[in-house]
Enzyme design. Structure first.
Site, PDB file in Angstrom:
ATOM      1  N   GLY A  79       1.365 -35.008  16.077  1.00  0.00           N
ATOM      2  CA  GLY A  79       0.698 -33.998  16.876  1.00  0.00           C
ATOM      3  C   GLY A  79       1.780 -33.280  17.579  1.00  0.00           C
ATOM      4  O   GLY A  79       2.827 -33.803  17.820  1.00  0.00           O
ATOM      5  N   ASP A 174       4.970 -44.327  14.619  1.00  0.00           N
ATOM      6  CA  ASP A 174       4.790 -44.618  13.242  1.00  0.00           C
ATOM      7  C   ASP A 174       5.678 -43.750  12.430  1.00  0.00           C
ATOM      8  O   ASP A 174       6.206 -44.050  11.420  1.00  0.00           O
ATOM      9  CB  ASP A 174       3.465 -44.259  12.752  1.00  0.00           C
ATOM     10  CG  ASP A 174       2.470 -45.016  13.139  1.00  0.00           C
ATOM     11  OD1 ASP A 174       2.715 -46.226  13.418  1.00  0.00           O
ATOM     12  OD2 ASP A 174       1.228 -44.950  13.250  1.00  0.00           O
ATOM     13  N   THR A 201       5.901 -37.415  21.609  1.00  0.00           N
ATOM     14  CA  THR A 201       4.550 -37.769  21.865  1.00  0.00           C
ATOM     15  C   THR A 201       4.039 -37.615  23.102  1.00  0.00           C
ATOM     16  O   THR A 201       4.516 -38.338  24.099  1.00  0.00           O
ATOM     17  CB  THR A 201       3.794 -38.879  21.065  1.00  0.00           C
ATOM     18  OG1 THR A 201       2.420 -38.977  21.316  1.00  0.00           O
ATOM     19  CG2 THR A 201       4.475 -40.578  21.908  1.00  0.00           C
ATOM     20  N   ILE A 202       2.915 -36.773  23.333  1.00  0.00           N
ATOM     21  CA  ILE A 202       2.405 -36.431  24.854  1.00  0.00           C
ATOM     22  C   ILE A 202       1.969 -37.758  25.277  1.00  0.00           C
ATOM     23  O   ILE A 202       1.813 -38.044  26.334  1.00  0.00           O
ATOM     24  CB  ILE A 202       1.436 -35.432  24.665  1.00  0.00           C
ATOM     25  CG1 ILE A 202       0.211 -35.663  23.829  1.00  0.00           C
ATOM     26  CG2 ILE A 202       1.976 -34.220  24.305  1.00  0.00           C
ATOM     27  CD1 ILE A 202      -1.019 -34.985  24.399  1.00  0.00           C
ATOM     28  N   ASP A 203       1.381 -38.673  24.210  1.00  0.00           N
ATOM     29  CA  ASP A 203       0.916 -40.185  24.613  1.00  0.00           C
ATOM     30  C   ASP A 203       1.644 -40.718  25.673  1.00  0.00           C
ATOM     31  O   ASP A 203       1.186 -41.583  26.149  1.00  0.00           O
ATOM     32  CB  ASP A 203       0.280 -40.834  23.474  1.00  0.00           C
ATOM     33  CG  ASP A 203      -0.833 -40.117  22.602  1.00  0.00           C
ATOM     34  OD1 ASP A 203      -1.295 -39.014  23.134  1.00  0.00           O
ATOM     35  OD2 ASP A 203      -1.163 -40.536  21.855  1.00  0.00           O
ATOM     36  N   TYR A 241     -20.887 -31.319  42.649  1.00  0.00           N
ATOM     37  CA  TYR A 241     -20.886 -31.714  41.118  1.00  0.00           C
ATOM     38  C   TYR A 241     -19.866 -33.190  41.251  1.00  0.00           C
ATOM     39  O   TYR A 241     -18.850 -33.162  41.966  1.00  0.00           O
ATOM     40  CB  TYR A 241     -20.201 -30.929  39.981  1.00  0.00           C
ATOM     41  CG  TYR A 241     -21.256 -29.582  40.040  1.00  0.00           C
ATOM     42  CD1 TYR A 241     -22.295 -29.822  39.239  1.00  0.00           C
ATOM     43  CD2 TYR A 241     -20.352 -28.571  40.012  1.00  0.00           C
ATOM     44  CE1 TYR A 241     -23.097 -28.673  39.227  1.00  0.00           C
ATOM     45  CE2 TYR A 241     -21.292 -27.220  39.694  1.00  0.00           C
ATOM     46  CZ  TYR A 241     -22.675 -27.471  39.339  1.00  0.00           C
ATOM     47  OH  TYR A 241     -23.372 -26.361  39.096  1.00  0.00           O
ATOM     48  N   ARG A 250      -4.236 -40.986  22.381  1.00  0.00           N
ATOM     49  CA  ARG A 250      -5.461 -41.984  21.256  1.00  0.00           C
ATOM     50  C   ARG A 250      -5.509 -43.260  21.763  1.00  0.00           C
ATOM     51  O   ARG A 250      -6.636 -43.593  21.468  1.00  0.00           O
ATOM     52  CB  ARG A 250      -4.417 -41.843  19.968  1.00  0.00           C
ATOM     53  CG  ARG A 250      -5.190 -42.250  18.851  1.00  0.00           C
ATOM     54  CD  ARG A 250      -4.166 -42.767  17.771  1.00  0.00           C
ATOM     55  NE  ARG A 250      -3.270 -41.349  17.554  1.00  0.00           N
ATOM     56  CZ  ARG A 250      -3.638 -40.494  16.668  1.00  0.00           C
ATOM     57  NH1 ARG A 250      -4.590 -40.392  16.061  1.00  0.00           N
ATOM     58  NH2 ARG A 250      -2.715 -39.668  16.636  1.00  0.00           N
TER      59      ARG A 250
HETATM   60  P1  FBP Z   1       0.977 -38.046  18.129  1.00  0.00           P
HETATM   61  O1  FBP Z   1       0.908 -39.643  18.395  1.00  0.00           O
HETATM   62  O2  FBP Z   1       1.232 -37.782  16.676  1.00  0.00           O
HETATM   63  O3  FBP Z   1       2.183 -37.350  19.047  1.00  0.00           O
HETATM   64  O4  FBP Z   1      -0.292 -37.284  18.587  1.00  0.00           O
HETATM   65  C1  FBP Z   1      -1.000 -37.516  19.596  1.00  0.00           C
HETATM   66  C2  FBP Z   1      -2.112 -36.954  19.756  1.00  0.00           C
HETATM   67  O5  FBP Z   1      -2.126 -35.638  20.644  1.00  0.00           O
HETATM   68  C3  FBP Z   1      -3.362 -37.939  20.569  1.00  0.00           C
HETATM   69  O6  FBP Z   1      -3.285 -37.752  21.766  1.00  0.00           O
HETATM   70  C4  FBP Z   1      -4.684 -37.323  20.009  1.00  0.00           C
HETATM   71  O7  FBP Z   1      -5.486 -38.514  19.996  1.00  0.00           O
HETATM   72  C5  FBP Z   1      -4.165 -36.921  18.752  1.00  0.00           C
HETATM   73  O8  FBP Z   1      -2.930 -36.421  18.607  1.00  0.00           O
HETATM   74  C6  FBP Z   1      -5.003 -35.830  18.143  1.00  0.00           C
HETATM   75  O9  FBP Z   1      -5.010 -35.379  16.602  1.00  0.00           O
HETATM   76  P2  FBP Z   1      -5.008 -34.216  15.992  1.00  0.00           P
HETATM   77  O10 FBP Z   1      -3.896 -33.352  16.269  1.00  0.00           O
HETATM   78  O11 FBP Z   1      -4.698 -34.540  14.439  1.00  0.00           O
HETATM   79  O12 FBP Z   1      -6.413 -33.901  16.254  1.00  0.00           O
END
Ligand code: FBP
Length: 549
Positions: A79, A174, A201-203, A241, A250
């Site tokens: 991602g 990974d 990774t942004i995660d 609201y 993820r």
């Molecule tokens: P990476 O772990 O490859 O950096 O991706 C993270 C992510 O942005 C998650 O936050 C998200 O769930 C997923 O990718 C979404 O994947 P895709 O771009 O395949 O829809």
């Protein structure tokens, strides 16, 4: 490419390198390392790259004169994350500093381009177009997994053809695991190719004692926090609201936690806590409904709820339900396909165990349908497609109706739903990410020059100004353990989830009761690229709390 005014101004930004990398460096070796767990297994699987020492770069007072040019390949994997272009520009500048005739080749659309021999030479004209910009569009990215010997051998053909001596893989846990397997293989067959990883990774879940954060987390969370802050201000203005906001990530809840620390919402759910406390979906719904009711009692029929994307898989009972659904639908796919859409939910409910049927029938129809229909090619539910924010919002509404009928809730409840994910992944990198990424890439060129393989580029001391950052390399095997993947034990980099005794979660837990009842919203505003350091150069709060001196 037509450029915006900000893009033009931003192109001139010169990332601030750690001072140690601004001149000639020498690699100083630390003690030999060992993996975080399963040492015997990892050692047996990586006989050539296990136990290597950590490396730290220091200024070299007596640098060797002249170096031969080196050809390097680079891959963006997985991602998008803000700052990838700066890793590449740092790497480019680094290898050009080694020798101006060095060349950088970018493999197109991720690891797939490496295997299929699709590449472009990255010249200074191309690099200069992408400095300090978001996105991965300089060469594209992809999710092909590099894991078979056939792929490694095929990739080696193009490396030999282009005389590439080092490959830099920019990816998450990974991809870096696979980088390590590749490094081991090339070392074992004496391929003469070094492999270096960069933590992306942004995660924010690729981090440990020696990798303080993955790049992109800082910018993405700042983008989400800006918009959450704007929503909170809107919410506090109209006071009508409840906003249910799902945030990308993820599996781990680092993004939600960071946004909560920045914005002080009324509720933020942390998946790791849900799992640790073995909470049910009803527990979560009830706790939100209690907060809604308590605020309503004070006349406040509004608020914000942050929800991490991966929540559903951390709720123990949902995990069990999803597993049973996977098996049921895989075993009866043909029959299920013939059932009238209107009768599908009852068909499924009739065939589930009593406990899972109870949970299944309590779900809103839309979500129950998503659980049955949206499956990946392996027959698994695509949890990221499940609209958890709507699920929780609808269930809270139902619970409030019940509380009202019991005289325990007096108020009005109207919900709005949001999902923030993709809009944060390609923003122009914050000053932190611009500097960090450039340093990671430049540092990778120093690791290449030091002749090592199977290392991750490491830049530390990140809560300090970037000139004081420490640069070096960490053997990737050091971060590994054995985990069950697709039914077999595999060596993988340990994913960093939110730790409930960690400084960031503790800080959040200390304050959340007050945020719930009172309105203590913070409005972080947009990322600032120009201006005073306290506005432009702040790192994430997670990093600050975790690495406070
Ligand atoms: P990476 O772990 O490859 O950096 O991706 C993270 C992510 O942005 C998650 O936050 C998200 O769930 C997923 O990718 C979404 O994947 P895709 O771009 O395949 O829809």
């Amino acid at each position: 490419m037509k450029k915006s005014a900000l893009q033009k101004a931003r192109a001139a930004y010169q990332p601030k390198l750690p001072v140690v990398l601004t001149g000639a460096v020498k690699a100083v070796e630390g003690k030999p390392t060992h993996s975080v767990a399963d040492q015997d297994d990892i050692k047996a699987l990586f006989p050539n790259t296990y136990g290597l020492p950590e490396i730290q770069f220091e200024k070299d007072p007596n640098p060797a004169k002249g170096s031969t040019p080196i050809n390097v390949g680079v891959i963006l994997s997985g991602g998008q994350a803000p700052g990838g272009h700066n890793v590449i520009s740092g790497l480019f500048d680094g290898i050009k500093k080694i020798n101006r005739d060095s060349r950088l080749y970018g493999f197109l659309m991720g690891p797939g381009g490496f295997v299929d021999h699709k590449y472009v030479e990255l010249t200074s004209e191309i690099i200069d177009q992408f400095r300090n910009t978001g996105g991965f569009d300089i060469i594209g990215s992809g999710r092909t997994k590099l894991e078979t010997k056939a792929q490694f051998d095929k990739g080696l053909e193009i490396l030999k053809q282009l005389d590439i001596k080092a490959l830099v893989i920019i990816g998450g846990d990974d991809s870096n695991t696979n980088a390590c397997v590749l490094a081991e293989y090339y070392k074992q067959i004496n391929a003469g190719v070094q492999v270096i990883g960069c933590p992306k990774t942004i995660d924010g879940d690729l981090k440990n004692e020696v990798i303080e954060t993955s790049f992109g987390f800082d910018t993405a969370t700042k983008v989400y926090s800006e918009v959450i802050g704007n929503i909170q201000r809107d919410c506090n203005s109209a006071k009508k609201y409840w906003h249910f906001i799902k945030l990308m990530g993820r599996s781990a809840s680092h993004i939600a936690l960071e946004c909560a620390l920045q914005c002080q919402p009324n509720v933020c759910i942390i998946s790791e806590e849900v799992e640790a406390k073995k909470q049910t979906l009803n527990d979560i719904v009830n706790s939100i409904a209690d907060i809604v009711a308590a605020r309503a009692a004070n006349g406040n029929n509004y608020g914000t709820v942050l929800i991490p994307e991966g929540l559903i898989e951390f709720i123990p009972a949902m995990k069990v339900l999803i597993a049973e659904l996977n098996d049921l639908l895989a075993a009866n796919a043909a029959e299920f396909a013939t059932i009238e859409p209107n009768n599908r939910l009852s068909w499924v409910a009739d065939r589930l165990s009593a406990e899972n049927a109870g949970i299944f029938t309590s779900l809103p129809d839309g979500v129950a349908n998503q659980l049955c229909l949206d499956r990946d090619p392996h027959g698994n539910v695509q949890v990221s497609l499940i609209e958890t924010e709507k699920l929780l919002g609808h269930m809270v509404a139902r619970r409030l109706d019940q509380m009202k009928s019991e005289g325990r809730y007096v108020g009005k409840f109207a919900a709005q739903f949001h999902f923030f994910g993709y809009e944060g992944r390609c923003a122009d990198p914050s000053n932190f990410d611009a500097d960090y990424c450039y340093a990671l890439g430049f540092n990778a060129s120093c690791l290449i020059r030091a002749g090592v393989t199977g290392y991750m580029s490491s830049v530390r001391n990140l809560t300090k100004p970037s000139v004081q950052w420490i640069a070096g390399g960490i053997p990737i095997t050091m971060m590994m353990n054995m985990e069950r993947r697709h039914g077999a034990m595999k060596p993988v980099i340990q994913k960093a989830l939110v730790t409930l005794d960690g400084a960031a979660f503790t800080k959040f837990a200390e304050q959340r009761d007050s945020w719930a009842i009172n309105t203590e919203f913070v409005y972080p505003g947009p990322i600032q690229y120009f201006g005073p350091a306290e506005v432009c150069d702040q790192c994430s709060m997670t990093l600050k709390y975790e690495h406070a001196a």
